[in-house]
Each structure stands twice: as C-alpha cells, then as structure tokens.
Design a protein around this motif. Sequence first.
Motif, mmCIF file in Angstrom:
data_model
loop_
_atom_site.group_PDB
_atom_site.id
_atom_site.type_symbol
_atom_site.label_atom_id
_atom_site.label_comp_id
_atom_site.label_asym_id
_atom_site.label_seq_id
_atom_site.Cartn_x
_atom_site.Cartn_y
_atom_site.Cartn_z
ATOM 1 N N LYS A 1 0.853 -1.191 0.000
ATOM 2 C CA LYS A 1 0.000 0.000 0.000
ATOM 3 C C LYS A 1 0.889 1.241 0.000
ATOM 4 N N ASN A 2 0.588 2.144 -0.931
ATOM 5 C CA ASN A 2 1.374 3.368 -1.076
ATOM 6 C C ASN A 2 1.175 4.257 0.153
ATOM 7 N N THR A 3 2.266 4.824 0.682
ATOM 8 C CA THR A 3 2.112 5.684 1.857
ATOM 9 C C THR A 3 1.452 7.014 1.482
ATOM 10 N N GLY A 4 1.423 7.329 0.201
ATOM 11 C CA GLY A 4 0.635 8.462 -0.295
ATOM 12 C C GLY A 4 1.365 9.789 -0.359
ATOM 13 N N ASP A 5 2.451 9.935 0.395
ATOM 14 C CA ASP A 5 3.144 11.235 0.389
ATOM 15 C C ASP A 5 4.663 11.087 0.281
ATOM 16 N N ASN A 6 5.081 9.920 -0.159
ATOM 17 C CA ASN A 6 6.505 9.585 -0.344
ATOM 18 C C ASN A 6 7.279 9.465 0.971
ATOM 19 N N THR A 7 6.585 9.546 2.102
ATOM 20 C CA THR A 7 7.264 9.304 3.380
ATOM 21 C C THR A 7 7.469 7.798 3.566
ATOM 22 N N PRO A 8 8.450 7.402 4.317
ATOM 23 C CA PRO A 8 9.390 8.268 5.028
ATOM 24 C C PRO A 8 10.524 8.742 4.132
ATOM 25 N N ALA A 9 11.021 9.952 4.420
ATOM 26 C CA ALA A 9 12.282 10.357 3.822
ATOM 27 C C ALA A 9 13.366 9.495 4.448
ATOM 28 N N ILE A 10 14.357 9.119 3.662
ATOM 29 C CA ILE A 10 15.472 8.324 4.190
ATOM 30 C C ILE A 10 16.574 9.322 4.559
ATOM 31 N N ILE A 11 16.792 9.514 5.860
ATOM 32 C CA ILE A 11 17.672 10.597 6.315
ATOM 33 C C ILE A 11 18.883 10.032 7.060
ATOM 34 N N HIS A 12 20.061 10.349 6.555
ATOM 35 C CA HIS A 12 21.310 9.964 7.235
ATOM 36 C C HIS A 12 21.947 11.232 7.797
ATOM 37 N N ILE A 13 22.098 11.283 9.117
ATOM 38 C CA ILE A 13 22.676 12.481 9.728
ATOM 39 C C ILE A 13 24.050 12.171 10.311
ATOM 40 N N ASP A 14 25.027 12.955 9.900
ATOM 41 C CA ASP A 14 26.355 12.893 10.519
ATOM 42 C C ASP A 14 26.566 14.174 11.303
ATOM 43 N N LEU A 15 26.935 14.008 12.570
ATOM 44 C CA LEU A 15 27.277 15.193 13.367
ATOM 45 C C LEU A 15 28.724 15.571 13.065
ATOM 46 N N VAL A 16 28.937 16.856 12.784
ATOM 47 C CA VAL A 16 30.289 17.330 12.458
ATOM 48 C C VAL A 16 30.604 18.528 13.358
ATOM 49 N N PRO A 17 31.881 18.837 13.546
ATOM 50 C CA PRO A 17 32.213 20.011 14.368
ATOM 51 C C PRO A 17 31.718 21.293 13.708
ATOM 52 N N GLY A 18 31.423 22.307 14.535
ATOM 53 C CA GLY A 18 31.094 23.615 13.982
ATOM 54 C C GLY A 18 29.611 23.932 13.966
ATOM 55 N N ASP A 19 29.247 24.957 13.181
ATOM 56 C CA ASP A 19 27.856 25.423 13.206
ATOM 57 C C ASP A 19 27.245 25.488 11.804
ATOM 58 N N ARG A 20 27.752 24.626 10.915
ATOM 59 C CA ARG A 20 27.145 24.636 9.580
ATOM 60 C C ARG A 20 26.192 23.459 9.432
ATOM 61 N N LEU A 21 25.286 23.595 8.470
ATOM 62 C CA LEU A 21 24.332 22.527 8.168
ATOM 63 C C LEU A 21 24.301 22.350 6.661
ATOM 64 N N LYS A 22 24.629 21.148 6.214
ATOM 65 C CA LYS A 22 24.599 20.868 4.774
ATOM 66 C C LYS A 22 23.630 19.713 4.541
ATOM 67 N N ILE A 23 22.668 19.924 3.652
ATOM 68 C CA ILE A 23 21.674 18.883 3.343
ATOM 69 C C ILE A 23 21.800 18.532 1.869
ATOM 70 N N SER A 24 22.132 17.279 1.594
ATOM 71 C CA SER A 24 22.180 16.796 0.211
ATOM 72 C C SER A 24 20.972 15.900 -0.022
ATOM 73 N N TYR A 25 20.319 16.107 -1.150
ATOM 74 C CA TYR A 25 19.121 15.326 -1.504
ATOM 75 C C TYR A 25 19.401 14.535 -2.764
ATOM 76 N N MET A 26 18.923 13.319 -2.771
ATOM 77 C CA MET A 26 19.054 12.451 -3.933
ATOM 78 C C MET A 26 17.698 11.810 -4.209
#
Lengths: 278, 181
Positions: free
Chosen positions: A116-141
Amino acid sequence: MKEIKAADISAAVARMCMSANTKLPDDVRRKFEEGYKNETSEAGREIFRQLLENADLAFETKLPLCQDCGLAVFYVEMGEDVVVPGGINKAITEGMVTGYKDGFLRKSSCDPLTRKNTGDNTPAIIHIDLVPGDRLKISYMAKGGGSENMSRVTMLAPSQGWEGIKKFVVTRVAEAGPNPCPPIILGIGIGGTFEYAPKIAKKALLRKLDDVHPDPQIAAMEAELLAEVNKLGIGPMGLGGSYTCLAVKIAIAPCHIASLPLAVNVQCHSARHEEVEF
Amino acid sequence: MPTYSLNTPLTDADIEKLRAGDMVLLNGIIYSGRDAAHKKLSDLLDQGKPLPFDLKGASIYYVGPSPAPPGRPIGSAGPTTSYRMDAYAPRLYSLGLKASIGKGKRADAVKQAMRDFKGVYFGATGGAGALLSKCITASKVIAFDELGPEAVREMTVKDFPLLVINDAFGGELYAKPNLEE
C-alpha cells in the motif's frame, strides 16, 4: 549555538526536490553531450540524443526528468553547534512532502508487504552525521527503484582483495545489463561494516561525475574499474556500445580484520541530486 | 532499421512482420500496468472474474506515471523495469496480450510465451519520461484507483516510439555483455 528555523529548512528542501527532479545536473549533462559525440554505436548515440531532448523538455515544462522521482534520500552534515527547534528530521520530511506534492512528483513509497502506497513519499530516508562547527549541509538524492534493485552488498574474504572487488563489480554490472537504465554511475563502498559499506557507497554518488578523487590511488582504482565495466559493451539502454558507465566513485573505510565488505550502489543515468547549506 | 507504424489492437499479422531491432511507432489505446496492478489482474483471473480491459490484441505499458500537472493529460511517463512482471506475463500472453512495453531483460518463460502465442516485447527509452509523455494524448484511470501511480490507465498514444527487443521468433536485440570467463 546557531539556531536554524525549521521552516527555512523545509522550504529549501521542498525547492530542492522540485528542482532536482526537473533539472539535470550540469556534470551529468556534459557526460550526455560527450556520449552523443563519442558513443561508438548508432543506437547508443540516439539514446543520448533522446536524453538531452528529455532534459531540455523537463526543464522547460517542469515535468520530472523521470516518472520515478525516487525515494527521497538525504545525507545531512549537521554541526554540533546547530539547533533546529522542532527537529531536523521533521523539517526535512515536511519539506520533502511539500516538494513532492507541489512539484507533481511521483510518490513511490509503499508498505513492503501489503504494497500500500504511503501516499506522500514518506518516510524520507535521512542519514545524519554530526560534524564540528555550526554549519548545516543537506544533500538530496532522488533514488529510483530500477537502479536500486540492481545494487548489491557482499562480504568478501580479505584474501579476495582488489581483484575480488573488481570481479564482483564487473559481474554485477554484466548481470544487471539493460535493467538499471545504463549508462549507469557506480557508487562503490569498500570496507566498514555490513551497514556502513552501502551508506558510503550511496554517499559517493553525490560527487561530481568529472571530479578526481584526492587520493591518487583511489583515483586510479576508479579509472581502472570504469574501463573494465565499459569493456562489457552493454551500452546506453543495453543497445550495445562504449558508454555502459559514466563514472565510478569509490569510498573507503577501515574494516574488521576478518572482513572485506563491498557495496555496489547502481545509479541510473538520471542522476538527480542537489544540496543546500545553511 | 525498418520502421513500422502500427495501430492497436495488434493482430497476429502485425506481430509476424516484426523482428528484434525494428522500430515501431505505436498508435491507439494502450493500458498501463505494473507490479501491484499485475497482482490484481492475476487475482481476478484466479477468481474467474472479468479484467478491466479486453486482453485480445492488447498492449500493456509497464509504467507508473508521475501526477498530471494542470493542463496536461499525464505527467512524466517512461517505462519501468520489466522483469518484475515476468511472473505474470506468460499467462497474459496466453490470453491474448500481444505486446508488453518496458525496459530490461525478460525471463525465458516470457520469451517462450511470445513464441507460443505470437507476442512481442517492446523497449521504450528509460529515463526519458518527459519526452515520452508528449506521445500520450489522453489518459484515464479505469481500474484500481487506490493503487495511485500503479493504477491501470487507458492511454491514447500517437507515434509512441518503441524498439522491438524480443520478437515472436526468438530474436533479441539486447547485447550480450563481453564477460571474460
């Protein structure tokens, strides 16, 4: 601490989903143009011609490049000094849902057993790496199912080494043949653990097709594998020719003394990804 | 390369003139159906119930289109990988299906069914969904609406560009990989 608003992240993610699915990355386009010029088979050149026309049309009409807009995969590098009130996962997911809805992108996520289709493409598949500092980079594929199905993970014996790795990759591409929409791109993860090898293999697919790995030894391995795979002659859409694979991207991680994990993530020619930084 | 312009429904005579490598411009009505729809079609056959469309002379397109934006009959609509329908295809060919449209390799049982029942397998260009959608002039869901992108659609196509991958005589277009053993 740096605070980033969830709404800003959601808006950027929605824009990325819509843009990546309708605009072929410049580096991929350059490879298509090169293939259209240099592919040895006439049928293969005709495929490159169609793919270039398809890219132009998608950009003009905002129709997706491919009807399979993929599961939405995100690689996130999040600074340890970044705070997202409301949560980063929720912000990304909401942006993805909006992007897929407003962009008329296909929702391809379903229950694995009931289908059964979830209907909204969820869940997003999210891999989070914590890195030093205060930047946030989000790559989407946008990762399509056809090429994902042709991907494999295996646990080689250390004695099999580089020769064993090459043999597994080349055999995998040969067996996949026309199925994953060649010309393909290969993300290869060598080392790590059973779950880590495919994670870095997929992340390697975010690299530019024409970049050169900073480690000369890995760069040489990538070139060698690319040449070996292209000897198969599968060609664009399996119609024969010299362009079976556009690029090989290898990621390496230390592994257990008993193991040689290997992941081969196959990417179709419609290599759709974008990134945003805060 | 010979190019044929064919109208659906396809006949045995249409199929008999096609050889692997031929180009076909297909016109008329075709039906979309992929994984979940094939399961449902198979269940209907098991229960002796009628299918939502007539299989005789039919062409099934393995596609799950993206949603149609305003002002367009359909979204992006390229082929999906065909092997996942191999479990169902021989039965459909035996009941009158003349053509399936997708991308990628077929199982031996499907190729045999195409020989036994005069059928073909067409390839469309994968990853050219925006381009291919230009050849689809109308589309409506006729069954299994609950499947969303996987619903069965009746599509009208005009000069839909296809290559004969497998013909009814055992011919195949796909190149064999050069594997050194």
